[in-house]
Design a protein around this motif. Structure first.
Motif, PDB file in Angstrom:
ATOM      1  N   PRO C 380       0.903  -0.810   0.199  1.00  0.00           N
ATOM      2  CA  PRO C 380       0.184   0.323  -0.281  1.00  0.00           C
ATOM      3  C   PRO C 380       0.724   1.333  -0.263  1.00  0.00           C
ATOM      4  O   PRO C 380       1.945   1.156   0.805  1.00  0.00           O
ATOM      5  N   VAL C 439      -5.483  -8.529   1.561  1.00  0.00           N
ATOM      6  CA  VAL C 439      -5.939  -7.625   1.269  1.00  0.00           C
ATOM      7  C   VAL C 439      -7.235  -7.368   0.994  1.00  0.00           C
ATOM      8  O   VAL C 439      -7.917  -8.215   0.939  1.00  0.00           O
ATOM      9  N   GLN C 445     -15.525   0.761   0.316  1.00  0.00           N
ATOM     10  CA  GLN C 445     -14.766   0.807  -0.988  1.00  0.00           C
ATOM     11  C   GLN C 445     -13.218   0.785  -0.815  1.00  0.00           C
ATOM     12  O   GLN C 445     -12.536   0.655  -1.589  1.00  0.00           O
ATOM     13  N   ARG C 446     -12.991   1.117  -0.098  1.00  0.00           N
ATOM     14  CA  ARG C 446     -11.281   1.585  -0.083  1.00  0.00           C
ATOM     15  C   ARG C 446     -10.506   0.279   0.138  1.00  0.00           C
ATOM     16  O   ARG C 446     -11.254  -1.052   1.032  1.00  0.00           O
ATOM     17  N   TRP C 447      -9.348  -0.179   0.028  1.00  0.00           N
ATOM     18  CA  TRP C 447      -8.725  -1.280   0.128  1.00  0.00           C
ATOM     19  C   TRP C 447      -8.062  -0.863   0.522  1.00  0.00           C
ATOM     20  O   TRP C 447      -7.045  -0.104   1.378  1.00  0.00           O
ATOM     21  N   TYR C 469      -3.854   1.964   3.726  1.00  0.00           N
ATOM     22  CA  TYR C 469      -4.299   1.646   2.387  1.00  0.00           C
ATOM     23  C   TYR C 469      -3.395   1.550   1.149  1.00  0.00           C
ATOM     24  O   TYR C 469      -2.834   2.422   0.540  1.00  0.00           O
ATOM     25  N   PHE C 470      -4.399   1.077   0.722  1.00  0.00           N
ATOM     26  CA  PHE C 470      -3.861   1.150  -1.037  1.00  0.00           C
ATOM     27  C   PHE C 470      -4.663   2.553  -1.141  1.00  0.00           C
ATOM     28  O   PHE C 470      -5.700   2.980  -1.213  1.00  0.00           O
ATOM     29  N   SER C 471      -3.899   3.134  -2.382  1.00  0.00           N
ATOM     30  CA  SER C 471      -4.573   4.139  -2.972  1.00  0.00           C
ATOM     31  C   SER C 471      -3.998   4.653  -4.231  1.00  0.00           C
ATOM     32  O   SER C 471      -3.049   4.467  -4.369  1.00  0.00           O
TER      33      SER C 471
END
Lengths: 1048, 254, 471
Positions: C380, C439, C445-447, C469-471
């Protein structure tokens, strides 16, 4: 615990597993891997070390043992190897049959021979035709290409798989999907595998450490070089069931079933050329034996020997070892044809057949030995013959073997070099990022005798906090690292010779020495598989004896052969009993010398005992004192027989007065007293021999104890026998070896007693060897009234020689030191000097230089050794004269110059002594201590001679040059120091507590003064001083400072 | 030596390029998302101007949206300055995304949360015209500070981004470009982008941009997988690895 | 007892300090023996370059007394003082001043004076101190010199040869017939002898004072207190003063750099209101400035740089890319931001190769070109400093009261046992970690990147945590 188990645990065979013979990769011993795989219920385990099968015999042995304990065990060892091709393709090959195994070992050999020692190099070209009989697993990396798979599928039609190895990486799912696509595209089925690097997760720290060391970095810096987790271990089948699809697991078992090869199929085939055409090996062995026997006994073969020969030949025929004896015979015959002295030892060596074949000189009529069977039928182990050759000429023998059998059929056995205490500590520290300075300081301060338990103390000494987390980890991991193999080296002289190509039996690697090849197995591996090796060893004493005998023959004007040295000469034993044994084989060490006046050897067999008794086995078994007491009784009481010797042990122990001394006896006791079977006793022997490999004899302890107590032996006797066995584990010394060594003990003692001049020459010309330096040998010889003459270009040969001249008063010849003693003089230059002098005597230094083609450094070396004194006077005059002499390559070689000789004062005695030592490490002048007698007297130091005259337990002071410091492993903490002065040697015992307190004096002094108590050995000439206080008097040496022999 | 690269010439707004935003276009850098570039005047993120990104919290996908352009800018020795990012950044992931770390500067929010510091830093950065791109996060920026930043940006060449919460959607803003971004479940985890303001015709439909993510993750994100996962055995209770369900792919935890 | 020090060359001790001498350490010992006598002894390799650099420094300093100096490589300095004796009040005063000045810098001095440079050097090396006023006195002193004292001056081979003739002093050698001796030890050595006795002129090059003053001083131990720094910097300042004297100039500014291990040097520019040459005044400024300096870490070396007043600024223009012209303004911007927000708040990232996610980013003073290698898997972009606990309900991790959907995993990370239990200075977490990472898709809906803490055997799960957080 509530868990949902899969209905049934899947069967599994691990097909990709590295042992610690994938150096600095695998973290587990094969033994641990096998044990874990069996306990997890695997169906099979493949040991697939990287381009190696070096660890596989240990695994084989472990499986065999497991099956002995559990005959129903359904478990298979698969032999394989992991290779990475030069383009990065990674494969595991698994042998399915004998032919496939041979192809695999040949491929490994090819790869190893193509690269430097320890490396390998293989390309796709080398696999152009695959590797028939092997299954290939493709360890497809993340960048694997379909075409790679197709290439592999073509090379291994129907025998290639893609391995999916899951270690809980982030992209496991993608990789599996990726590989599933390959499965279809390339027609290669998928199979599960583990890329196992350790037997259990708990080895992760060790595995990480090995990785860091392999990359020559620290753990802190290693980063992604380390594995991200500890998944590369043998996982439970439950875990595997969750990790892999069923079909991939099932495939492992299917592949395992295809791998039918077992190491038991390896059959050793003896070379054929040792037998003449038209004869069977049996016929030829009988012919040669009988012929040799006739030569040995010109007066007729004694009945007893003839019978023994027949028994032995029958036994040899039964186990089909004729070719082995003939191979050794062939090598010995070659050596004798070249006049190279040799002698065999080992259980088989002391047979009548070997005596007849000239392999050994232990005369069956003379030896009162009661050897067990020299080869065992039921054990099927190969016979053991080690042959020692003159150390300076062993290379000729080795080259003969290579030439006769060819390099594709001959190679040396490997020796596994592993981590030892110090290297383990060092590397573990390196990996943990311990400051290099501290590391150096620590390893320097660690005495070689420190045990791991003492480490924390040493840490504190160099300023490392033993309580800090890092140091704690260091202390925990260093012992784990200890014993890990690091690389393969060559065995000192063990050869494997095969009938066909050796590389189809075992892979061959390059050795560090050019022109040497080693196989990937060590001598224990060879032993376990029942292969044959011939030990071609080097022994300095044989060189010395041969050279001495040559001079004795010259002196007597008739040839004296090794075998004709008169036996059992009482004057020789008189000398031995007085511990006058400087230079004598084996019994010259400190510990041996102090034992001689107590044991008082009077016969050949006494020497056999003497050689074997000062060893860890008897000492740890506390057998030395009881034996000495009985010797004493035996001397006093006529026909003494030990009264407590139980009849059933008589055969085993009566020859050593009821006290077990030899490893063979201990084995016999296990069988007689503790009801071990022959097989169990053999297992015990292996465990003793392969102490480090198998982790000791602890598992036999209970059986031995129960057996002995049941048969009414005392607990104490058991304890002593057990300790003795442990001692043999450290350093086994069987009677069969002692018997051969004792012959050389006697022979060298005989030479020293009757021909001290020839003996000195023989020794000087064989150095370095043995226990003493040239100077010590020379001092000893001069104390025995040997006349030694200095090196002189006008008289000396390259080697030291004997000189007899008419004008000499005594009828014994003098020893002339050879030019080889001159430090810095090359062999070539020395021999040119001798050759030029043979043509014509030298006129002066210029003549010498010109005719011998000397260079400046040669001339300087000769000046320094005072070897020009005949041509130009004392050292300084010689230096002056030679400095102006034009030398080889001198462009300015001018015409002889007329010039006046300036008056240069002659050097003082002390200066000459110092110069002698500097150049030749010895002097013919007075002993340096003689020059210091006056100041020494002021300190009331006595000479060695004066000390000997003192009564027992007298307080005294002595001083001398430190010529040796020894710390025997057996004497806890004690250091033995040898002091030398002009009258002889004094032995000083420094107790552990004093060692600790006067570390500085003990280690630093060149000239050591000692205050202590005189101790006389029971009777005899040996005097010890038990030190109470040490003084460093090196300052007295001043310019006399000479380097003492270094520690250890 | 002094020849001006063609790209620079073309990037100037006063040079006609024949597309429909021509008269309004600023120099731009391609966003790396073709669908987006088509809708942006100049064919990418404007330089020498402020872009406002409305998104709530970190992790909607806003970094993935901006990084391709930043990467492009840094490739030419430009610097990227990140001011007051909502969470610490992962250097490895940035490097893996192609960001040259030696061209990256972070200005931390500071423990006292002095918002003004972030806006001040952004203004300083834009005024200096030193960085190629500036990303500034602000919870409290108001229209006045937006205006200041836009002015500062317009004086230079920096691609400036201000990231604000979506509650600012209806505030007036002098940024030349405004977008609202939000992660969404449809289409396997894409990023929904609404262009609120641009020079040129307004755009009403949302864009759905594919972010660079491993395909395997997305396939798991589909609804039917959701159900298969949830009706499997609970993942962590009772606390034993043995309770982990087999995934449809055959892979589960060991 | 203070720990001793020894310098080692070719595995032999070359020199050692008093503490080592007291413990029984002697020159020519092997280091291992020295260590067994004094376990704490610091054994340092000989650093010929550092010795030479030191001599150059001292040559600069000696410019205070005389402009005519010769540096004898690895050995010492030759000062021509005849021409300045009167200026400094005669030999005694001058000698005292020089020796005192060197002592003040922490050096022990051996010296001798003679009418011939080489002769003075040899007398010094042999430990024959004092002043010889005429050639005859000098020759007498030289005659009695032991050949072995000239080991650094004459070829070892030559000394050995002379010794082999039974000669031990220079005088004895010179009494031998000249031509016969020349034939044996060579004309070159004979010429050296003649030079020492002043029988042939000495034409070797004198020390050329450098155009730019740039001296570096390695500190024997890392230092972080102002007092010690002041003492050490005095040596550099004195050398600067000598250099200025010899060059007959002054400076208006110079800079002192304090070098650290693994960190950028701390720069301390020193500006003066007027052109200065006086070492004492520069020192006075340092005495003011150094104590106020806040040092992030210990100082390993000092460097003093001064450019000739007339010289142009030395640094060259770096090459810039398209945006590089702008980037040239970056240093100034960074300085401005730091000045207001503090050093710590303005930083770059240096990636570190480590499997533990927390360990992969270190703050770097500025952007750093790291060598993290390949990041093993998608990670992330946001990584929380402190992972947040996620509650678990019905066996599933929850975020904001909603269950999380696991998309991928587990990825097992099990690493770092080697620094467990250690506190480290730069705030990186340490120690062994055992985690299974997943993951997860959050309801908004955030990863997310979440993990489950594992026990040693991985059989028992620990708690759940949100880590990024993946962003």
């Amino acid at each position: 615990m509530k868990t949902e188990l899969p209905a049934q645990l899947p069967d599994y065979a691990e097909l990709h597993c590295l042992s610690n013979f994938s150096f600095l990769r695998g973290a587990s011993h094969s033994r641990e891997l096998i044990a874990r795989a069996i306990s997890l219920g695997y169906r099979a385990l493949a040991i697939t070390d990287e381009c190696s099968v070096a660890g596989v015999v240990r695994a084989f042995e472990a499986v065999r043992e497991a099956k002995t304990g559990n005959p129903d065990l359904d478990f298979k060892l698969i032999v394989g190897t992991e290779i990475t091709l030069n383009d990065g393709m990674r494969l595991v090959l698994l042998a399915t049959d004998r032919d496939g195994y041979g192809n695999m070992t040949a491929l490994i050999t090819l790869g190893r021979r193509n690269a430097e020692k320890g490396q390998y190099r293989l390309s796709r070209n080398d696999l152009a035709w695959g590797c028939k009989g092997c299954i290939a697993l493709w360890i497809a990396g993340r960048d694997a290409q379909e075409e790679d798979g197709r290439w592999l599928a073509e090379r291994f039609p129907g025998e290639a798989w893609i391995a999916f190895e899951r270690h809980l990486d982030a992209d496991d799912a993608e990789r599996l999907a990726h590989l599933r696509r390959f499965e279809e595209a390339c027609g290669l089925p998928l199979v599960a595998a583990g890329d196992v690097h350790m037997h259990g997760r708990e080895c992760r720290p060790l595995q990480d450490m090995l990785t860091a060391l392999r990359h020559n970095t620290t753990l802190d810096q290693a980063g992604h070089l380390l594995f991200p987790n500890g998944e590369r271990h043998l996982r439970t089948r439950l875990q595997l069931a969750r990790l892999y699809p069923d079909d991939l697991l099932a495939e492992t078992v299917r592949i395992a079933a295809l791998c039918k090869f077992s190491l038991t199929e390896l059959r050793y085939e003896y070379p054929e050329e040792v037998v003449p055409r038209g004869m069977t090996p049996g016929e030829y062995l009988r012919q040669e034996t009988l012929q040799g026997l006739a030569e040995r006994y010109p007066q007729g073969v004694p009945e007893k020997v003839a019978t023994q020969i027949e028994t032995e030949l029958a036994l040899i025929a039964q186990v089909e070892y004729e070719a082995y004896f003939l191979t050794v015979y062939d090598i010995v015959k070659f050596a004798r044809s070249r006049g190279i002295l040799c002698q065999g030892r080992g259980s088989a060596a002391n047979s009548a057949v070997c005596y007849a074949l000239g392999i050994t000189a232990v005369d069956p009529t003379r030896a009162n030995l009661l050897f067990g069977r020299f080869v065992s039928v039921e054990r099927g182990e190969p016979p053991d013959i080690d042959v020692d050759f003159e150390h300076q000429r062993r290379e000729e023998v080795i080259q003969y073997v290579f030439e006769k059998y060819g390099r594709s059929r001959t190679a040396l056995v490997a020796t596994v070099i592993g981590y030892r205490s110090r290297s383990a500590l060092r590397d573990a520290g390196r990996a943990l990022g311990i400051d290099a300075d501290k590391l150096n300081a620590l390893t320097a301060s660690l005495a070689w005798w420190d045990t791991p338990a003492q480490w924390p103390e040493r840490f504190a000494e160099v300023g490392l906090d033993p309580q800090s987390p890092r140091i704690q980890k260091w202390l925990a991991l260093a012992p784990q690292l200890k014993g890990m193999p690091r690389h393969l080296s060559q065995h000192v002289g063990g050869f494997v010779i095969s009938r066909g190509r050796l590389d189809r039996l075992v892979p061959i690697e390059n050795a560090a020495m050019a022109d040497r090849n080693v196989i990937q197995w060590d001598k224990d591996d060879i032993d376990i598989l029942g292969l044959m090796k011939v030990d071609v060893l080097a022994l300095g004493m044989l060189t010395a004896i041969r050279k001495s005998l040559d001079w004795v023959s010259w002196q007597r004007k008739e040839q004296l052969l090794f075998h004709n040295i008169p036996k059992e000469d009482s004057r020789v034993y008189d000398m031995i009993c007085k511990a006058d044994t400087v230079g004598v084989f084996q019994i010259e060490s400190r510990a041996q010398m102090s034992m001689l006046p107590r044991l008082l050897p009077r016969s050949y067999y006494d020497l056999v005992v003497q050689v074997a008794i000062v060893r860890p086995g008897p000492i740890q078994g506390d057998m030395v004192h009881p034996y000495l007491q009985r010797r004493e009784l035996q001397r006093r009481i006529k026909d003494y027989t030990p009264d407590d010797l139980r009849p059933e042990l008589a055969t085993a122990l009566s020859r050593t007065l009821g006290i077990p001394i030899f490893q063979e006896q201990v084995m016999q006791i296990a069988m007689i007293a503790a009801d071990f079977t022959a097989g169990e006793a053999d297992e015990l022997r292996r465990s003793m021999a392969a102490w480090k490999r198998k982790g000791g004899i602890g598992k036999f302890r209970d059986k031995l104890r129960d057996g002995m107590l049941k048969n009414d032996y005392s607990e104490a006797f058991f304890e002593r026998i057990y300790h003795q066995m442990e001692g043999f584990g450290d350093y086994g010394f069987p009677e069969s070896h002692a018997a051969s060594f004792a012959l050389l003990v006697y022979d060298s003692a005989w030479l020293k007693r009757h021909y001290p001049e020839a003996f000195l020459v023989g020794m000087l010309n064989s150095l370095p060897m043995g226990f003493y330096s040239a100077s010590q040998l020379l001092q000893d010889a001069r104390r025995h009234r040997v006349d030694v003459r200095p090196v002189d270009v006008a008289h000396s040969d390259w080697e030291s020689t004997l000189e007899a001249d008419a004008g000499h008063a005594r009828d014994t010849p003098a020893v002339r030191l050879g030019l080889h003693r001159v430090g810095g003089l090359s062999v070539d230059a020395g021999q040119r000097v001798v050759a030029a002098r043979r043509q014509q005597a030298f006129r002066d230094v210029a003549d010498l230089s010109a005719r011998a083609g000397l260079q400046r450094k040669d001339l300087d070396a000769l000046v320094a050794a005072s070897a020009l004194s005949g041509l130009s006077g004392h050292r300084r005059q010689a230096a002056w004269a030679s400095a102006a002499v034009p030398v080889q390559g001198d462009l300015l070689s001018a015409l002889p110059m007329r010039e006046e000789q300036p008056a240069l004062p002659a050097p003082s005695e002390a200066e000459d002594i110092v110069a002698d030592y500097a150049s030749m490490s010895l002097t013919l002048g007075r002993h340096p201590m003689a020059l210091l007698r006056q100041p020494l007297n002021r300190h009331r130091y006595l000479s060695a001679a004066a000390l000997r005259a003192l009564p027992d337990r007298q307080l005294a002071r002595c001083a001398g040059l430190v010529t040796g410091r020894q710390r025997p492993g057996t004497a806890t903490g004690v250091v033995f120091v040898t002091l030398e002065d002009e009258t002889g040697m004094t032995n000083v015992i420094v107790h552990a507590e004093l060692v600790e307190r006067q570390h500085k004096e003990l280690l630093g002094a060149q000239l050591l003064g000692v205050r202590g108590v005189v101790q006389h050995a029971s009777d005899g000439d040996v005097v010890h001083v038990l030190a109470q206080y040490l003084v460093d008097h090196s300052e007295l040496l001043g310019s006399l400072s000479i380097s003492s022999r270094d520690f250890q | 030596m002094d020849a001006v690269p063609l790209a620079t010439v073309l990037a100037r707004s006063d040079i006609w390029r024949g597309d429909r935003f021509a008269d309004a276009a600023l120099p731009a850098v391609a966003s790396g998302f073709a669908a987006l570039d088509r809708e942006l005047p100049g064919g990418g993120w404007p330089r020498g101007a402020l872009t406002e990104l409305l998104c709530d919290g970190g992790g909607q996908g806003e970094l993935s949206l901006l990084l391709p352009a930043c990467k492009q800018l840094c490739a030419d020795d430009g610097w990227l300055i990140l001011i007051a990012p909502p969470h610490p950044l992962h250097a490895g992931a940035l490097a893996a995304a192609g960001m040259p770390l030696e061209r990256l500067l972070v200005v931390e929010q500071g423990r006292d949360k002095k918002e003004l510091n972030a806006l001040w830093a952004a203004e300083q950065a834009l005024n200096s015209d030193a960085p190629a791109a500036v990303l500034c996060w602000s919870m409290q920026a108001d229209s006045k500070s937006v205006r200041r930043l836009q002015l500062a940006a317009a004086a230079g060449h920096t691609a400036a981004f201000l990231l604000r919460p979506t509650r600012a959607t209806h505030e007036s803003s002098s940024a030349v470009l405004r977008l609202r971004v939000q992660a969404q479940a449809e289409h396997g985890g894409t990023l929904a982008v609404d262009i609120l303001k641009r020079r040129g015709p307004p755009l009403t439909a949302s864009l759905h941009l594919e972010l660079p993510r491993p395909a395997a993750w997305k396939s798991h994100g589909r609804p039917h997988h959701t159900t298969s996962f949830t009706h499997g055995t609970p993942l962590a209770r009772p606390a034993s690895a043995a309770t982990v369900a087999r995934h449809p792919s055959g892979l589960a935890a060991g | 007892m203070p720990p001793g020090k020894a310098v080692v060359e070719q595995n032999r001790i070359l020199a050692c300090d008093v503490a080592a001498l007291q413990a029984g350490v002697r020159p020519w010992m092997k280091p291992a023996l020295a260590r067994s006598l004094l376990p704490d002894i610091a054994i340092l390799p000989r650093d010929v370059e550092a010795e030479q650099a030191l001599l150059d420094t001292l040559a600069c300093w000696a410019g205070t007394w005389t402009p005519r100096i010769r540096v004898v490589p690895h050995t010492g300095l030759l000062l021509e003082i005849a021409s300045c004796l009167r200026l400094f009040g005669g030999f005694e005063h001058l000698h005292d001043a020089i020796v005192t000045g060197l002592n003040a810098q922490g050096y022990v001095v051996r010296s001798a004076a003679a009418p011939v440079a080489q002769g003075a050097l040899w007398l010094t090396l042999a430990g024959e101190s004092g002043m010889r006023f005429d050639r005859a006195a000098m020759s007498r002193s030289l005659d009695s010199l032991s050949l072995s004292a000239l080991g650094s001056e004459l070829p070892a081979e030559c000394i050995t040869r002379l010794n082999s003739f039974g000669l031990s002093t220079l005088g004895e050698a010179r009494r031998l017939p000249h031509s016969a001796l020349t034939r044996r030890i060579g004309a070159a050595v004979m010429r050296e002898l003649a030079r020492a006795y002043g029988e042939v002129p000495d034409l070797r090059e004198e020390f050329a004072f450098p155009a730019r003053f740039d001296l570096r001083l390695e500190l024997p131990v890392p230092v972080d207190n102002a007092e010690a720094l002041l003492f050490a910097s005095r040596r550099l300042v004195q050398a600067l003063a000598g250099w200025l004297t010899a060059r007959q100039g002054g400076v208006r500014e110079c800079s002192l750099m304090l070098e650290h291990r693994k960190r950028e040097a701390t720069l301390m520019p020193l500006g003066f209101a007027e052109i200065l040459r006086d070492g004492a005044r520069i020192e006075a400024i340092l005495r003011e400035r150094l104590p106020r300096l806040e040092l992030a870490t210990q100082v390993e070396a000092l460097r003093l740089v001064a450019d000739n007043v007339l010289a142009l600024p030395g640094h060259s223009q770096p090459l810039f890319g398209k945006d590089g012209a702008q980037a040239a303004a970056m240093p100034a911007l960074i300085e401005r931001l730091r000045a207001r927000l503090g050093e710590a708040a303005v930083h770059g990232y240096a990636p570190i190769a480590d499997h533990r996610p927390e360990c992969v980013s270190a703050h770097a003073a500025q952007g750093k070109n790291g060598s993290a290698g390949i990041v093993p898997a998608a990670r992330p972009l946001y990584l929380l400093n402190a992972p947040q606990t996620l509650p678990e309900r019905h066996g599933r991790p929850h975020h904001r009261n909603e269950p999380l959907l696991l998309l991928a995993g587990p990825e097992r990370i099990e690493s770092g046992w080697w620094d467990a239990g250690e506190s480290n200075s730069d705030g990186r977490p340490s120690g062994d970690m055992r985690r299974d990472y997943f993951v997860a898709l959050a309801p908004d809906q955030r990863w997310l990147w979440i993990y489950r803490e594992c026990r040693a055997d991985f059989d028992k799960g620990g708690g759940w945590f949100l880590h990024g957080y993946f962003s």
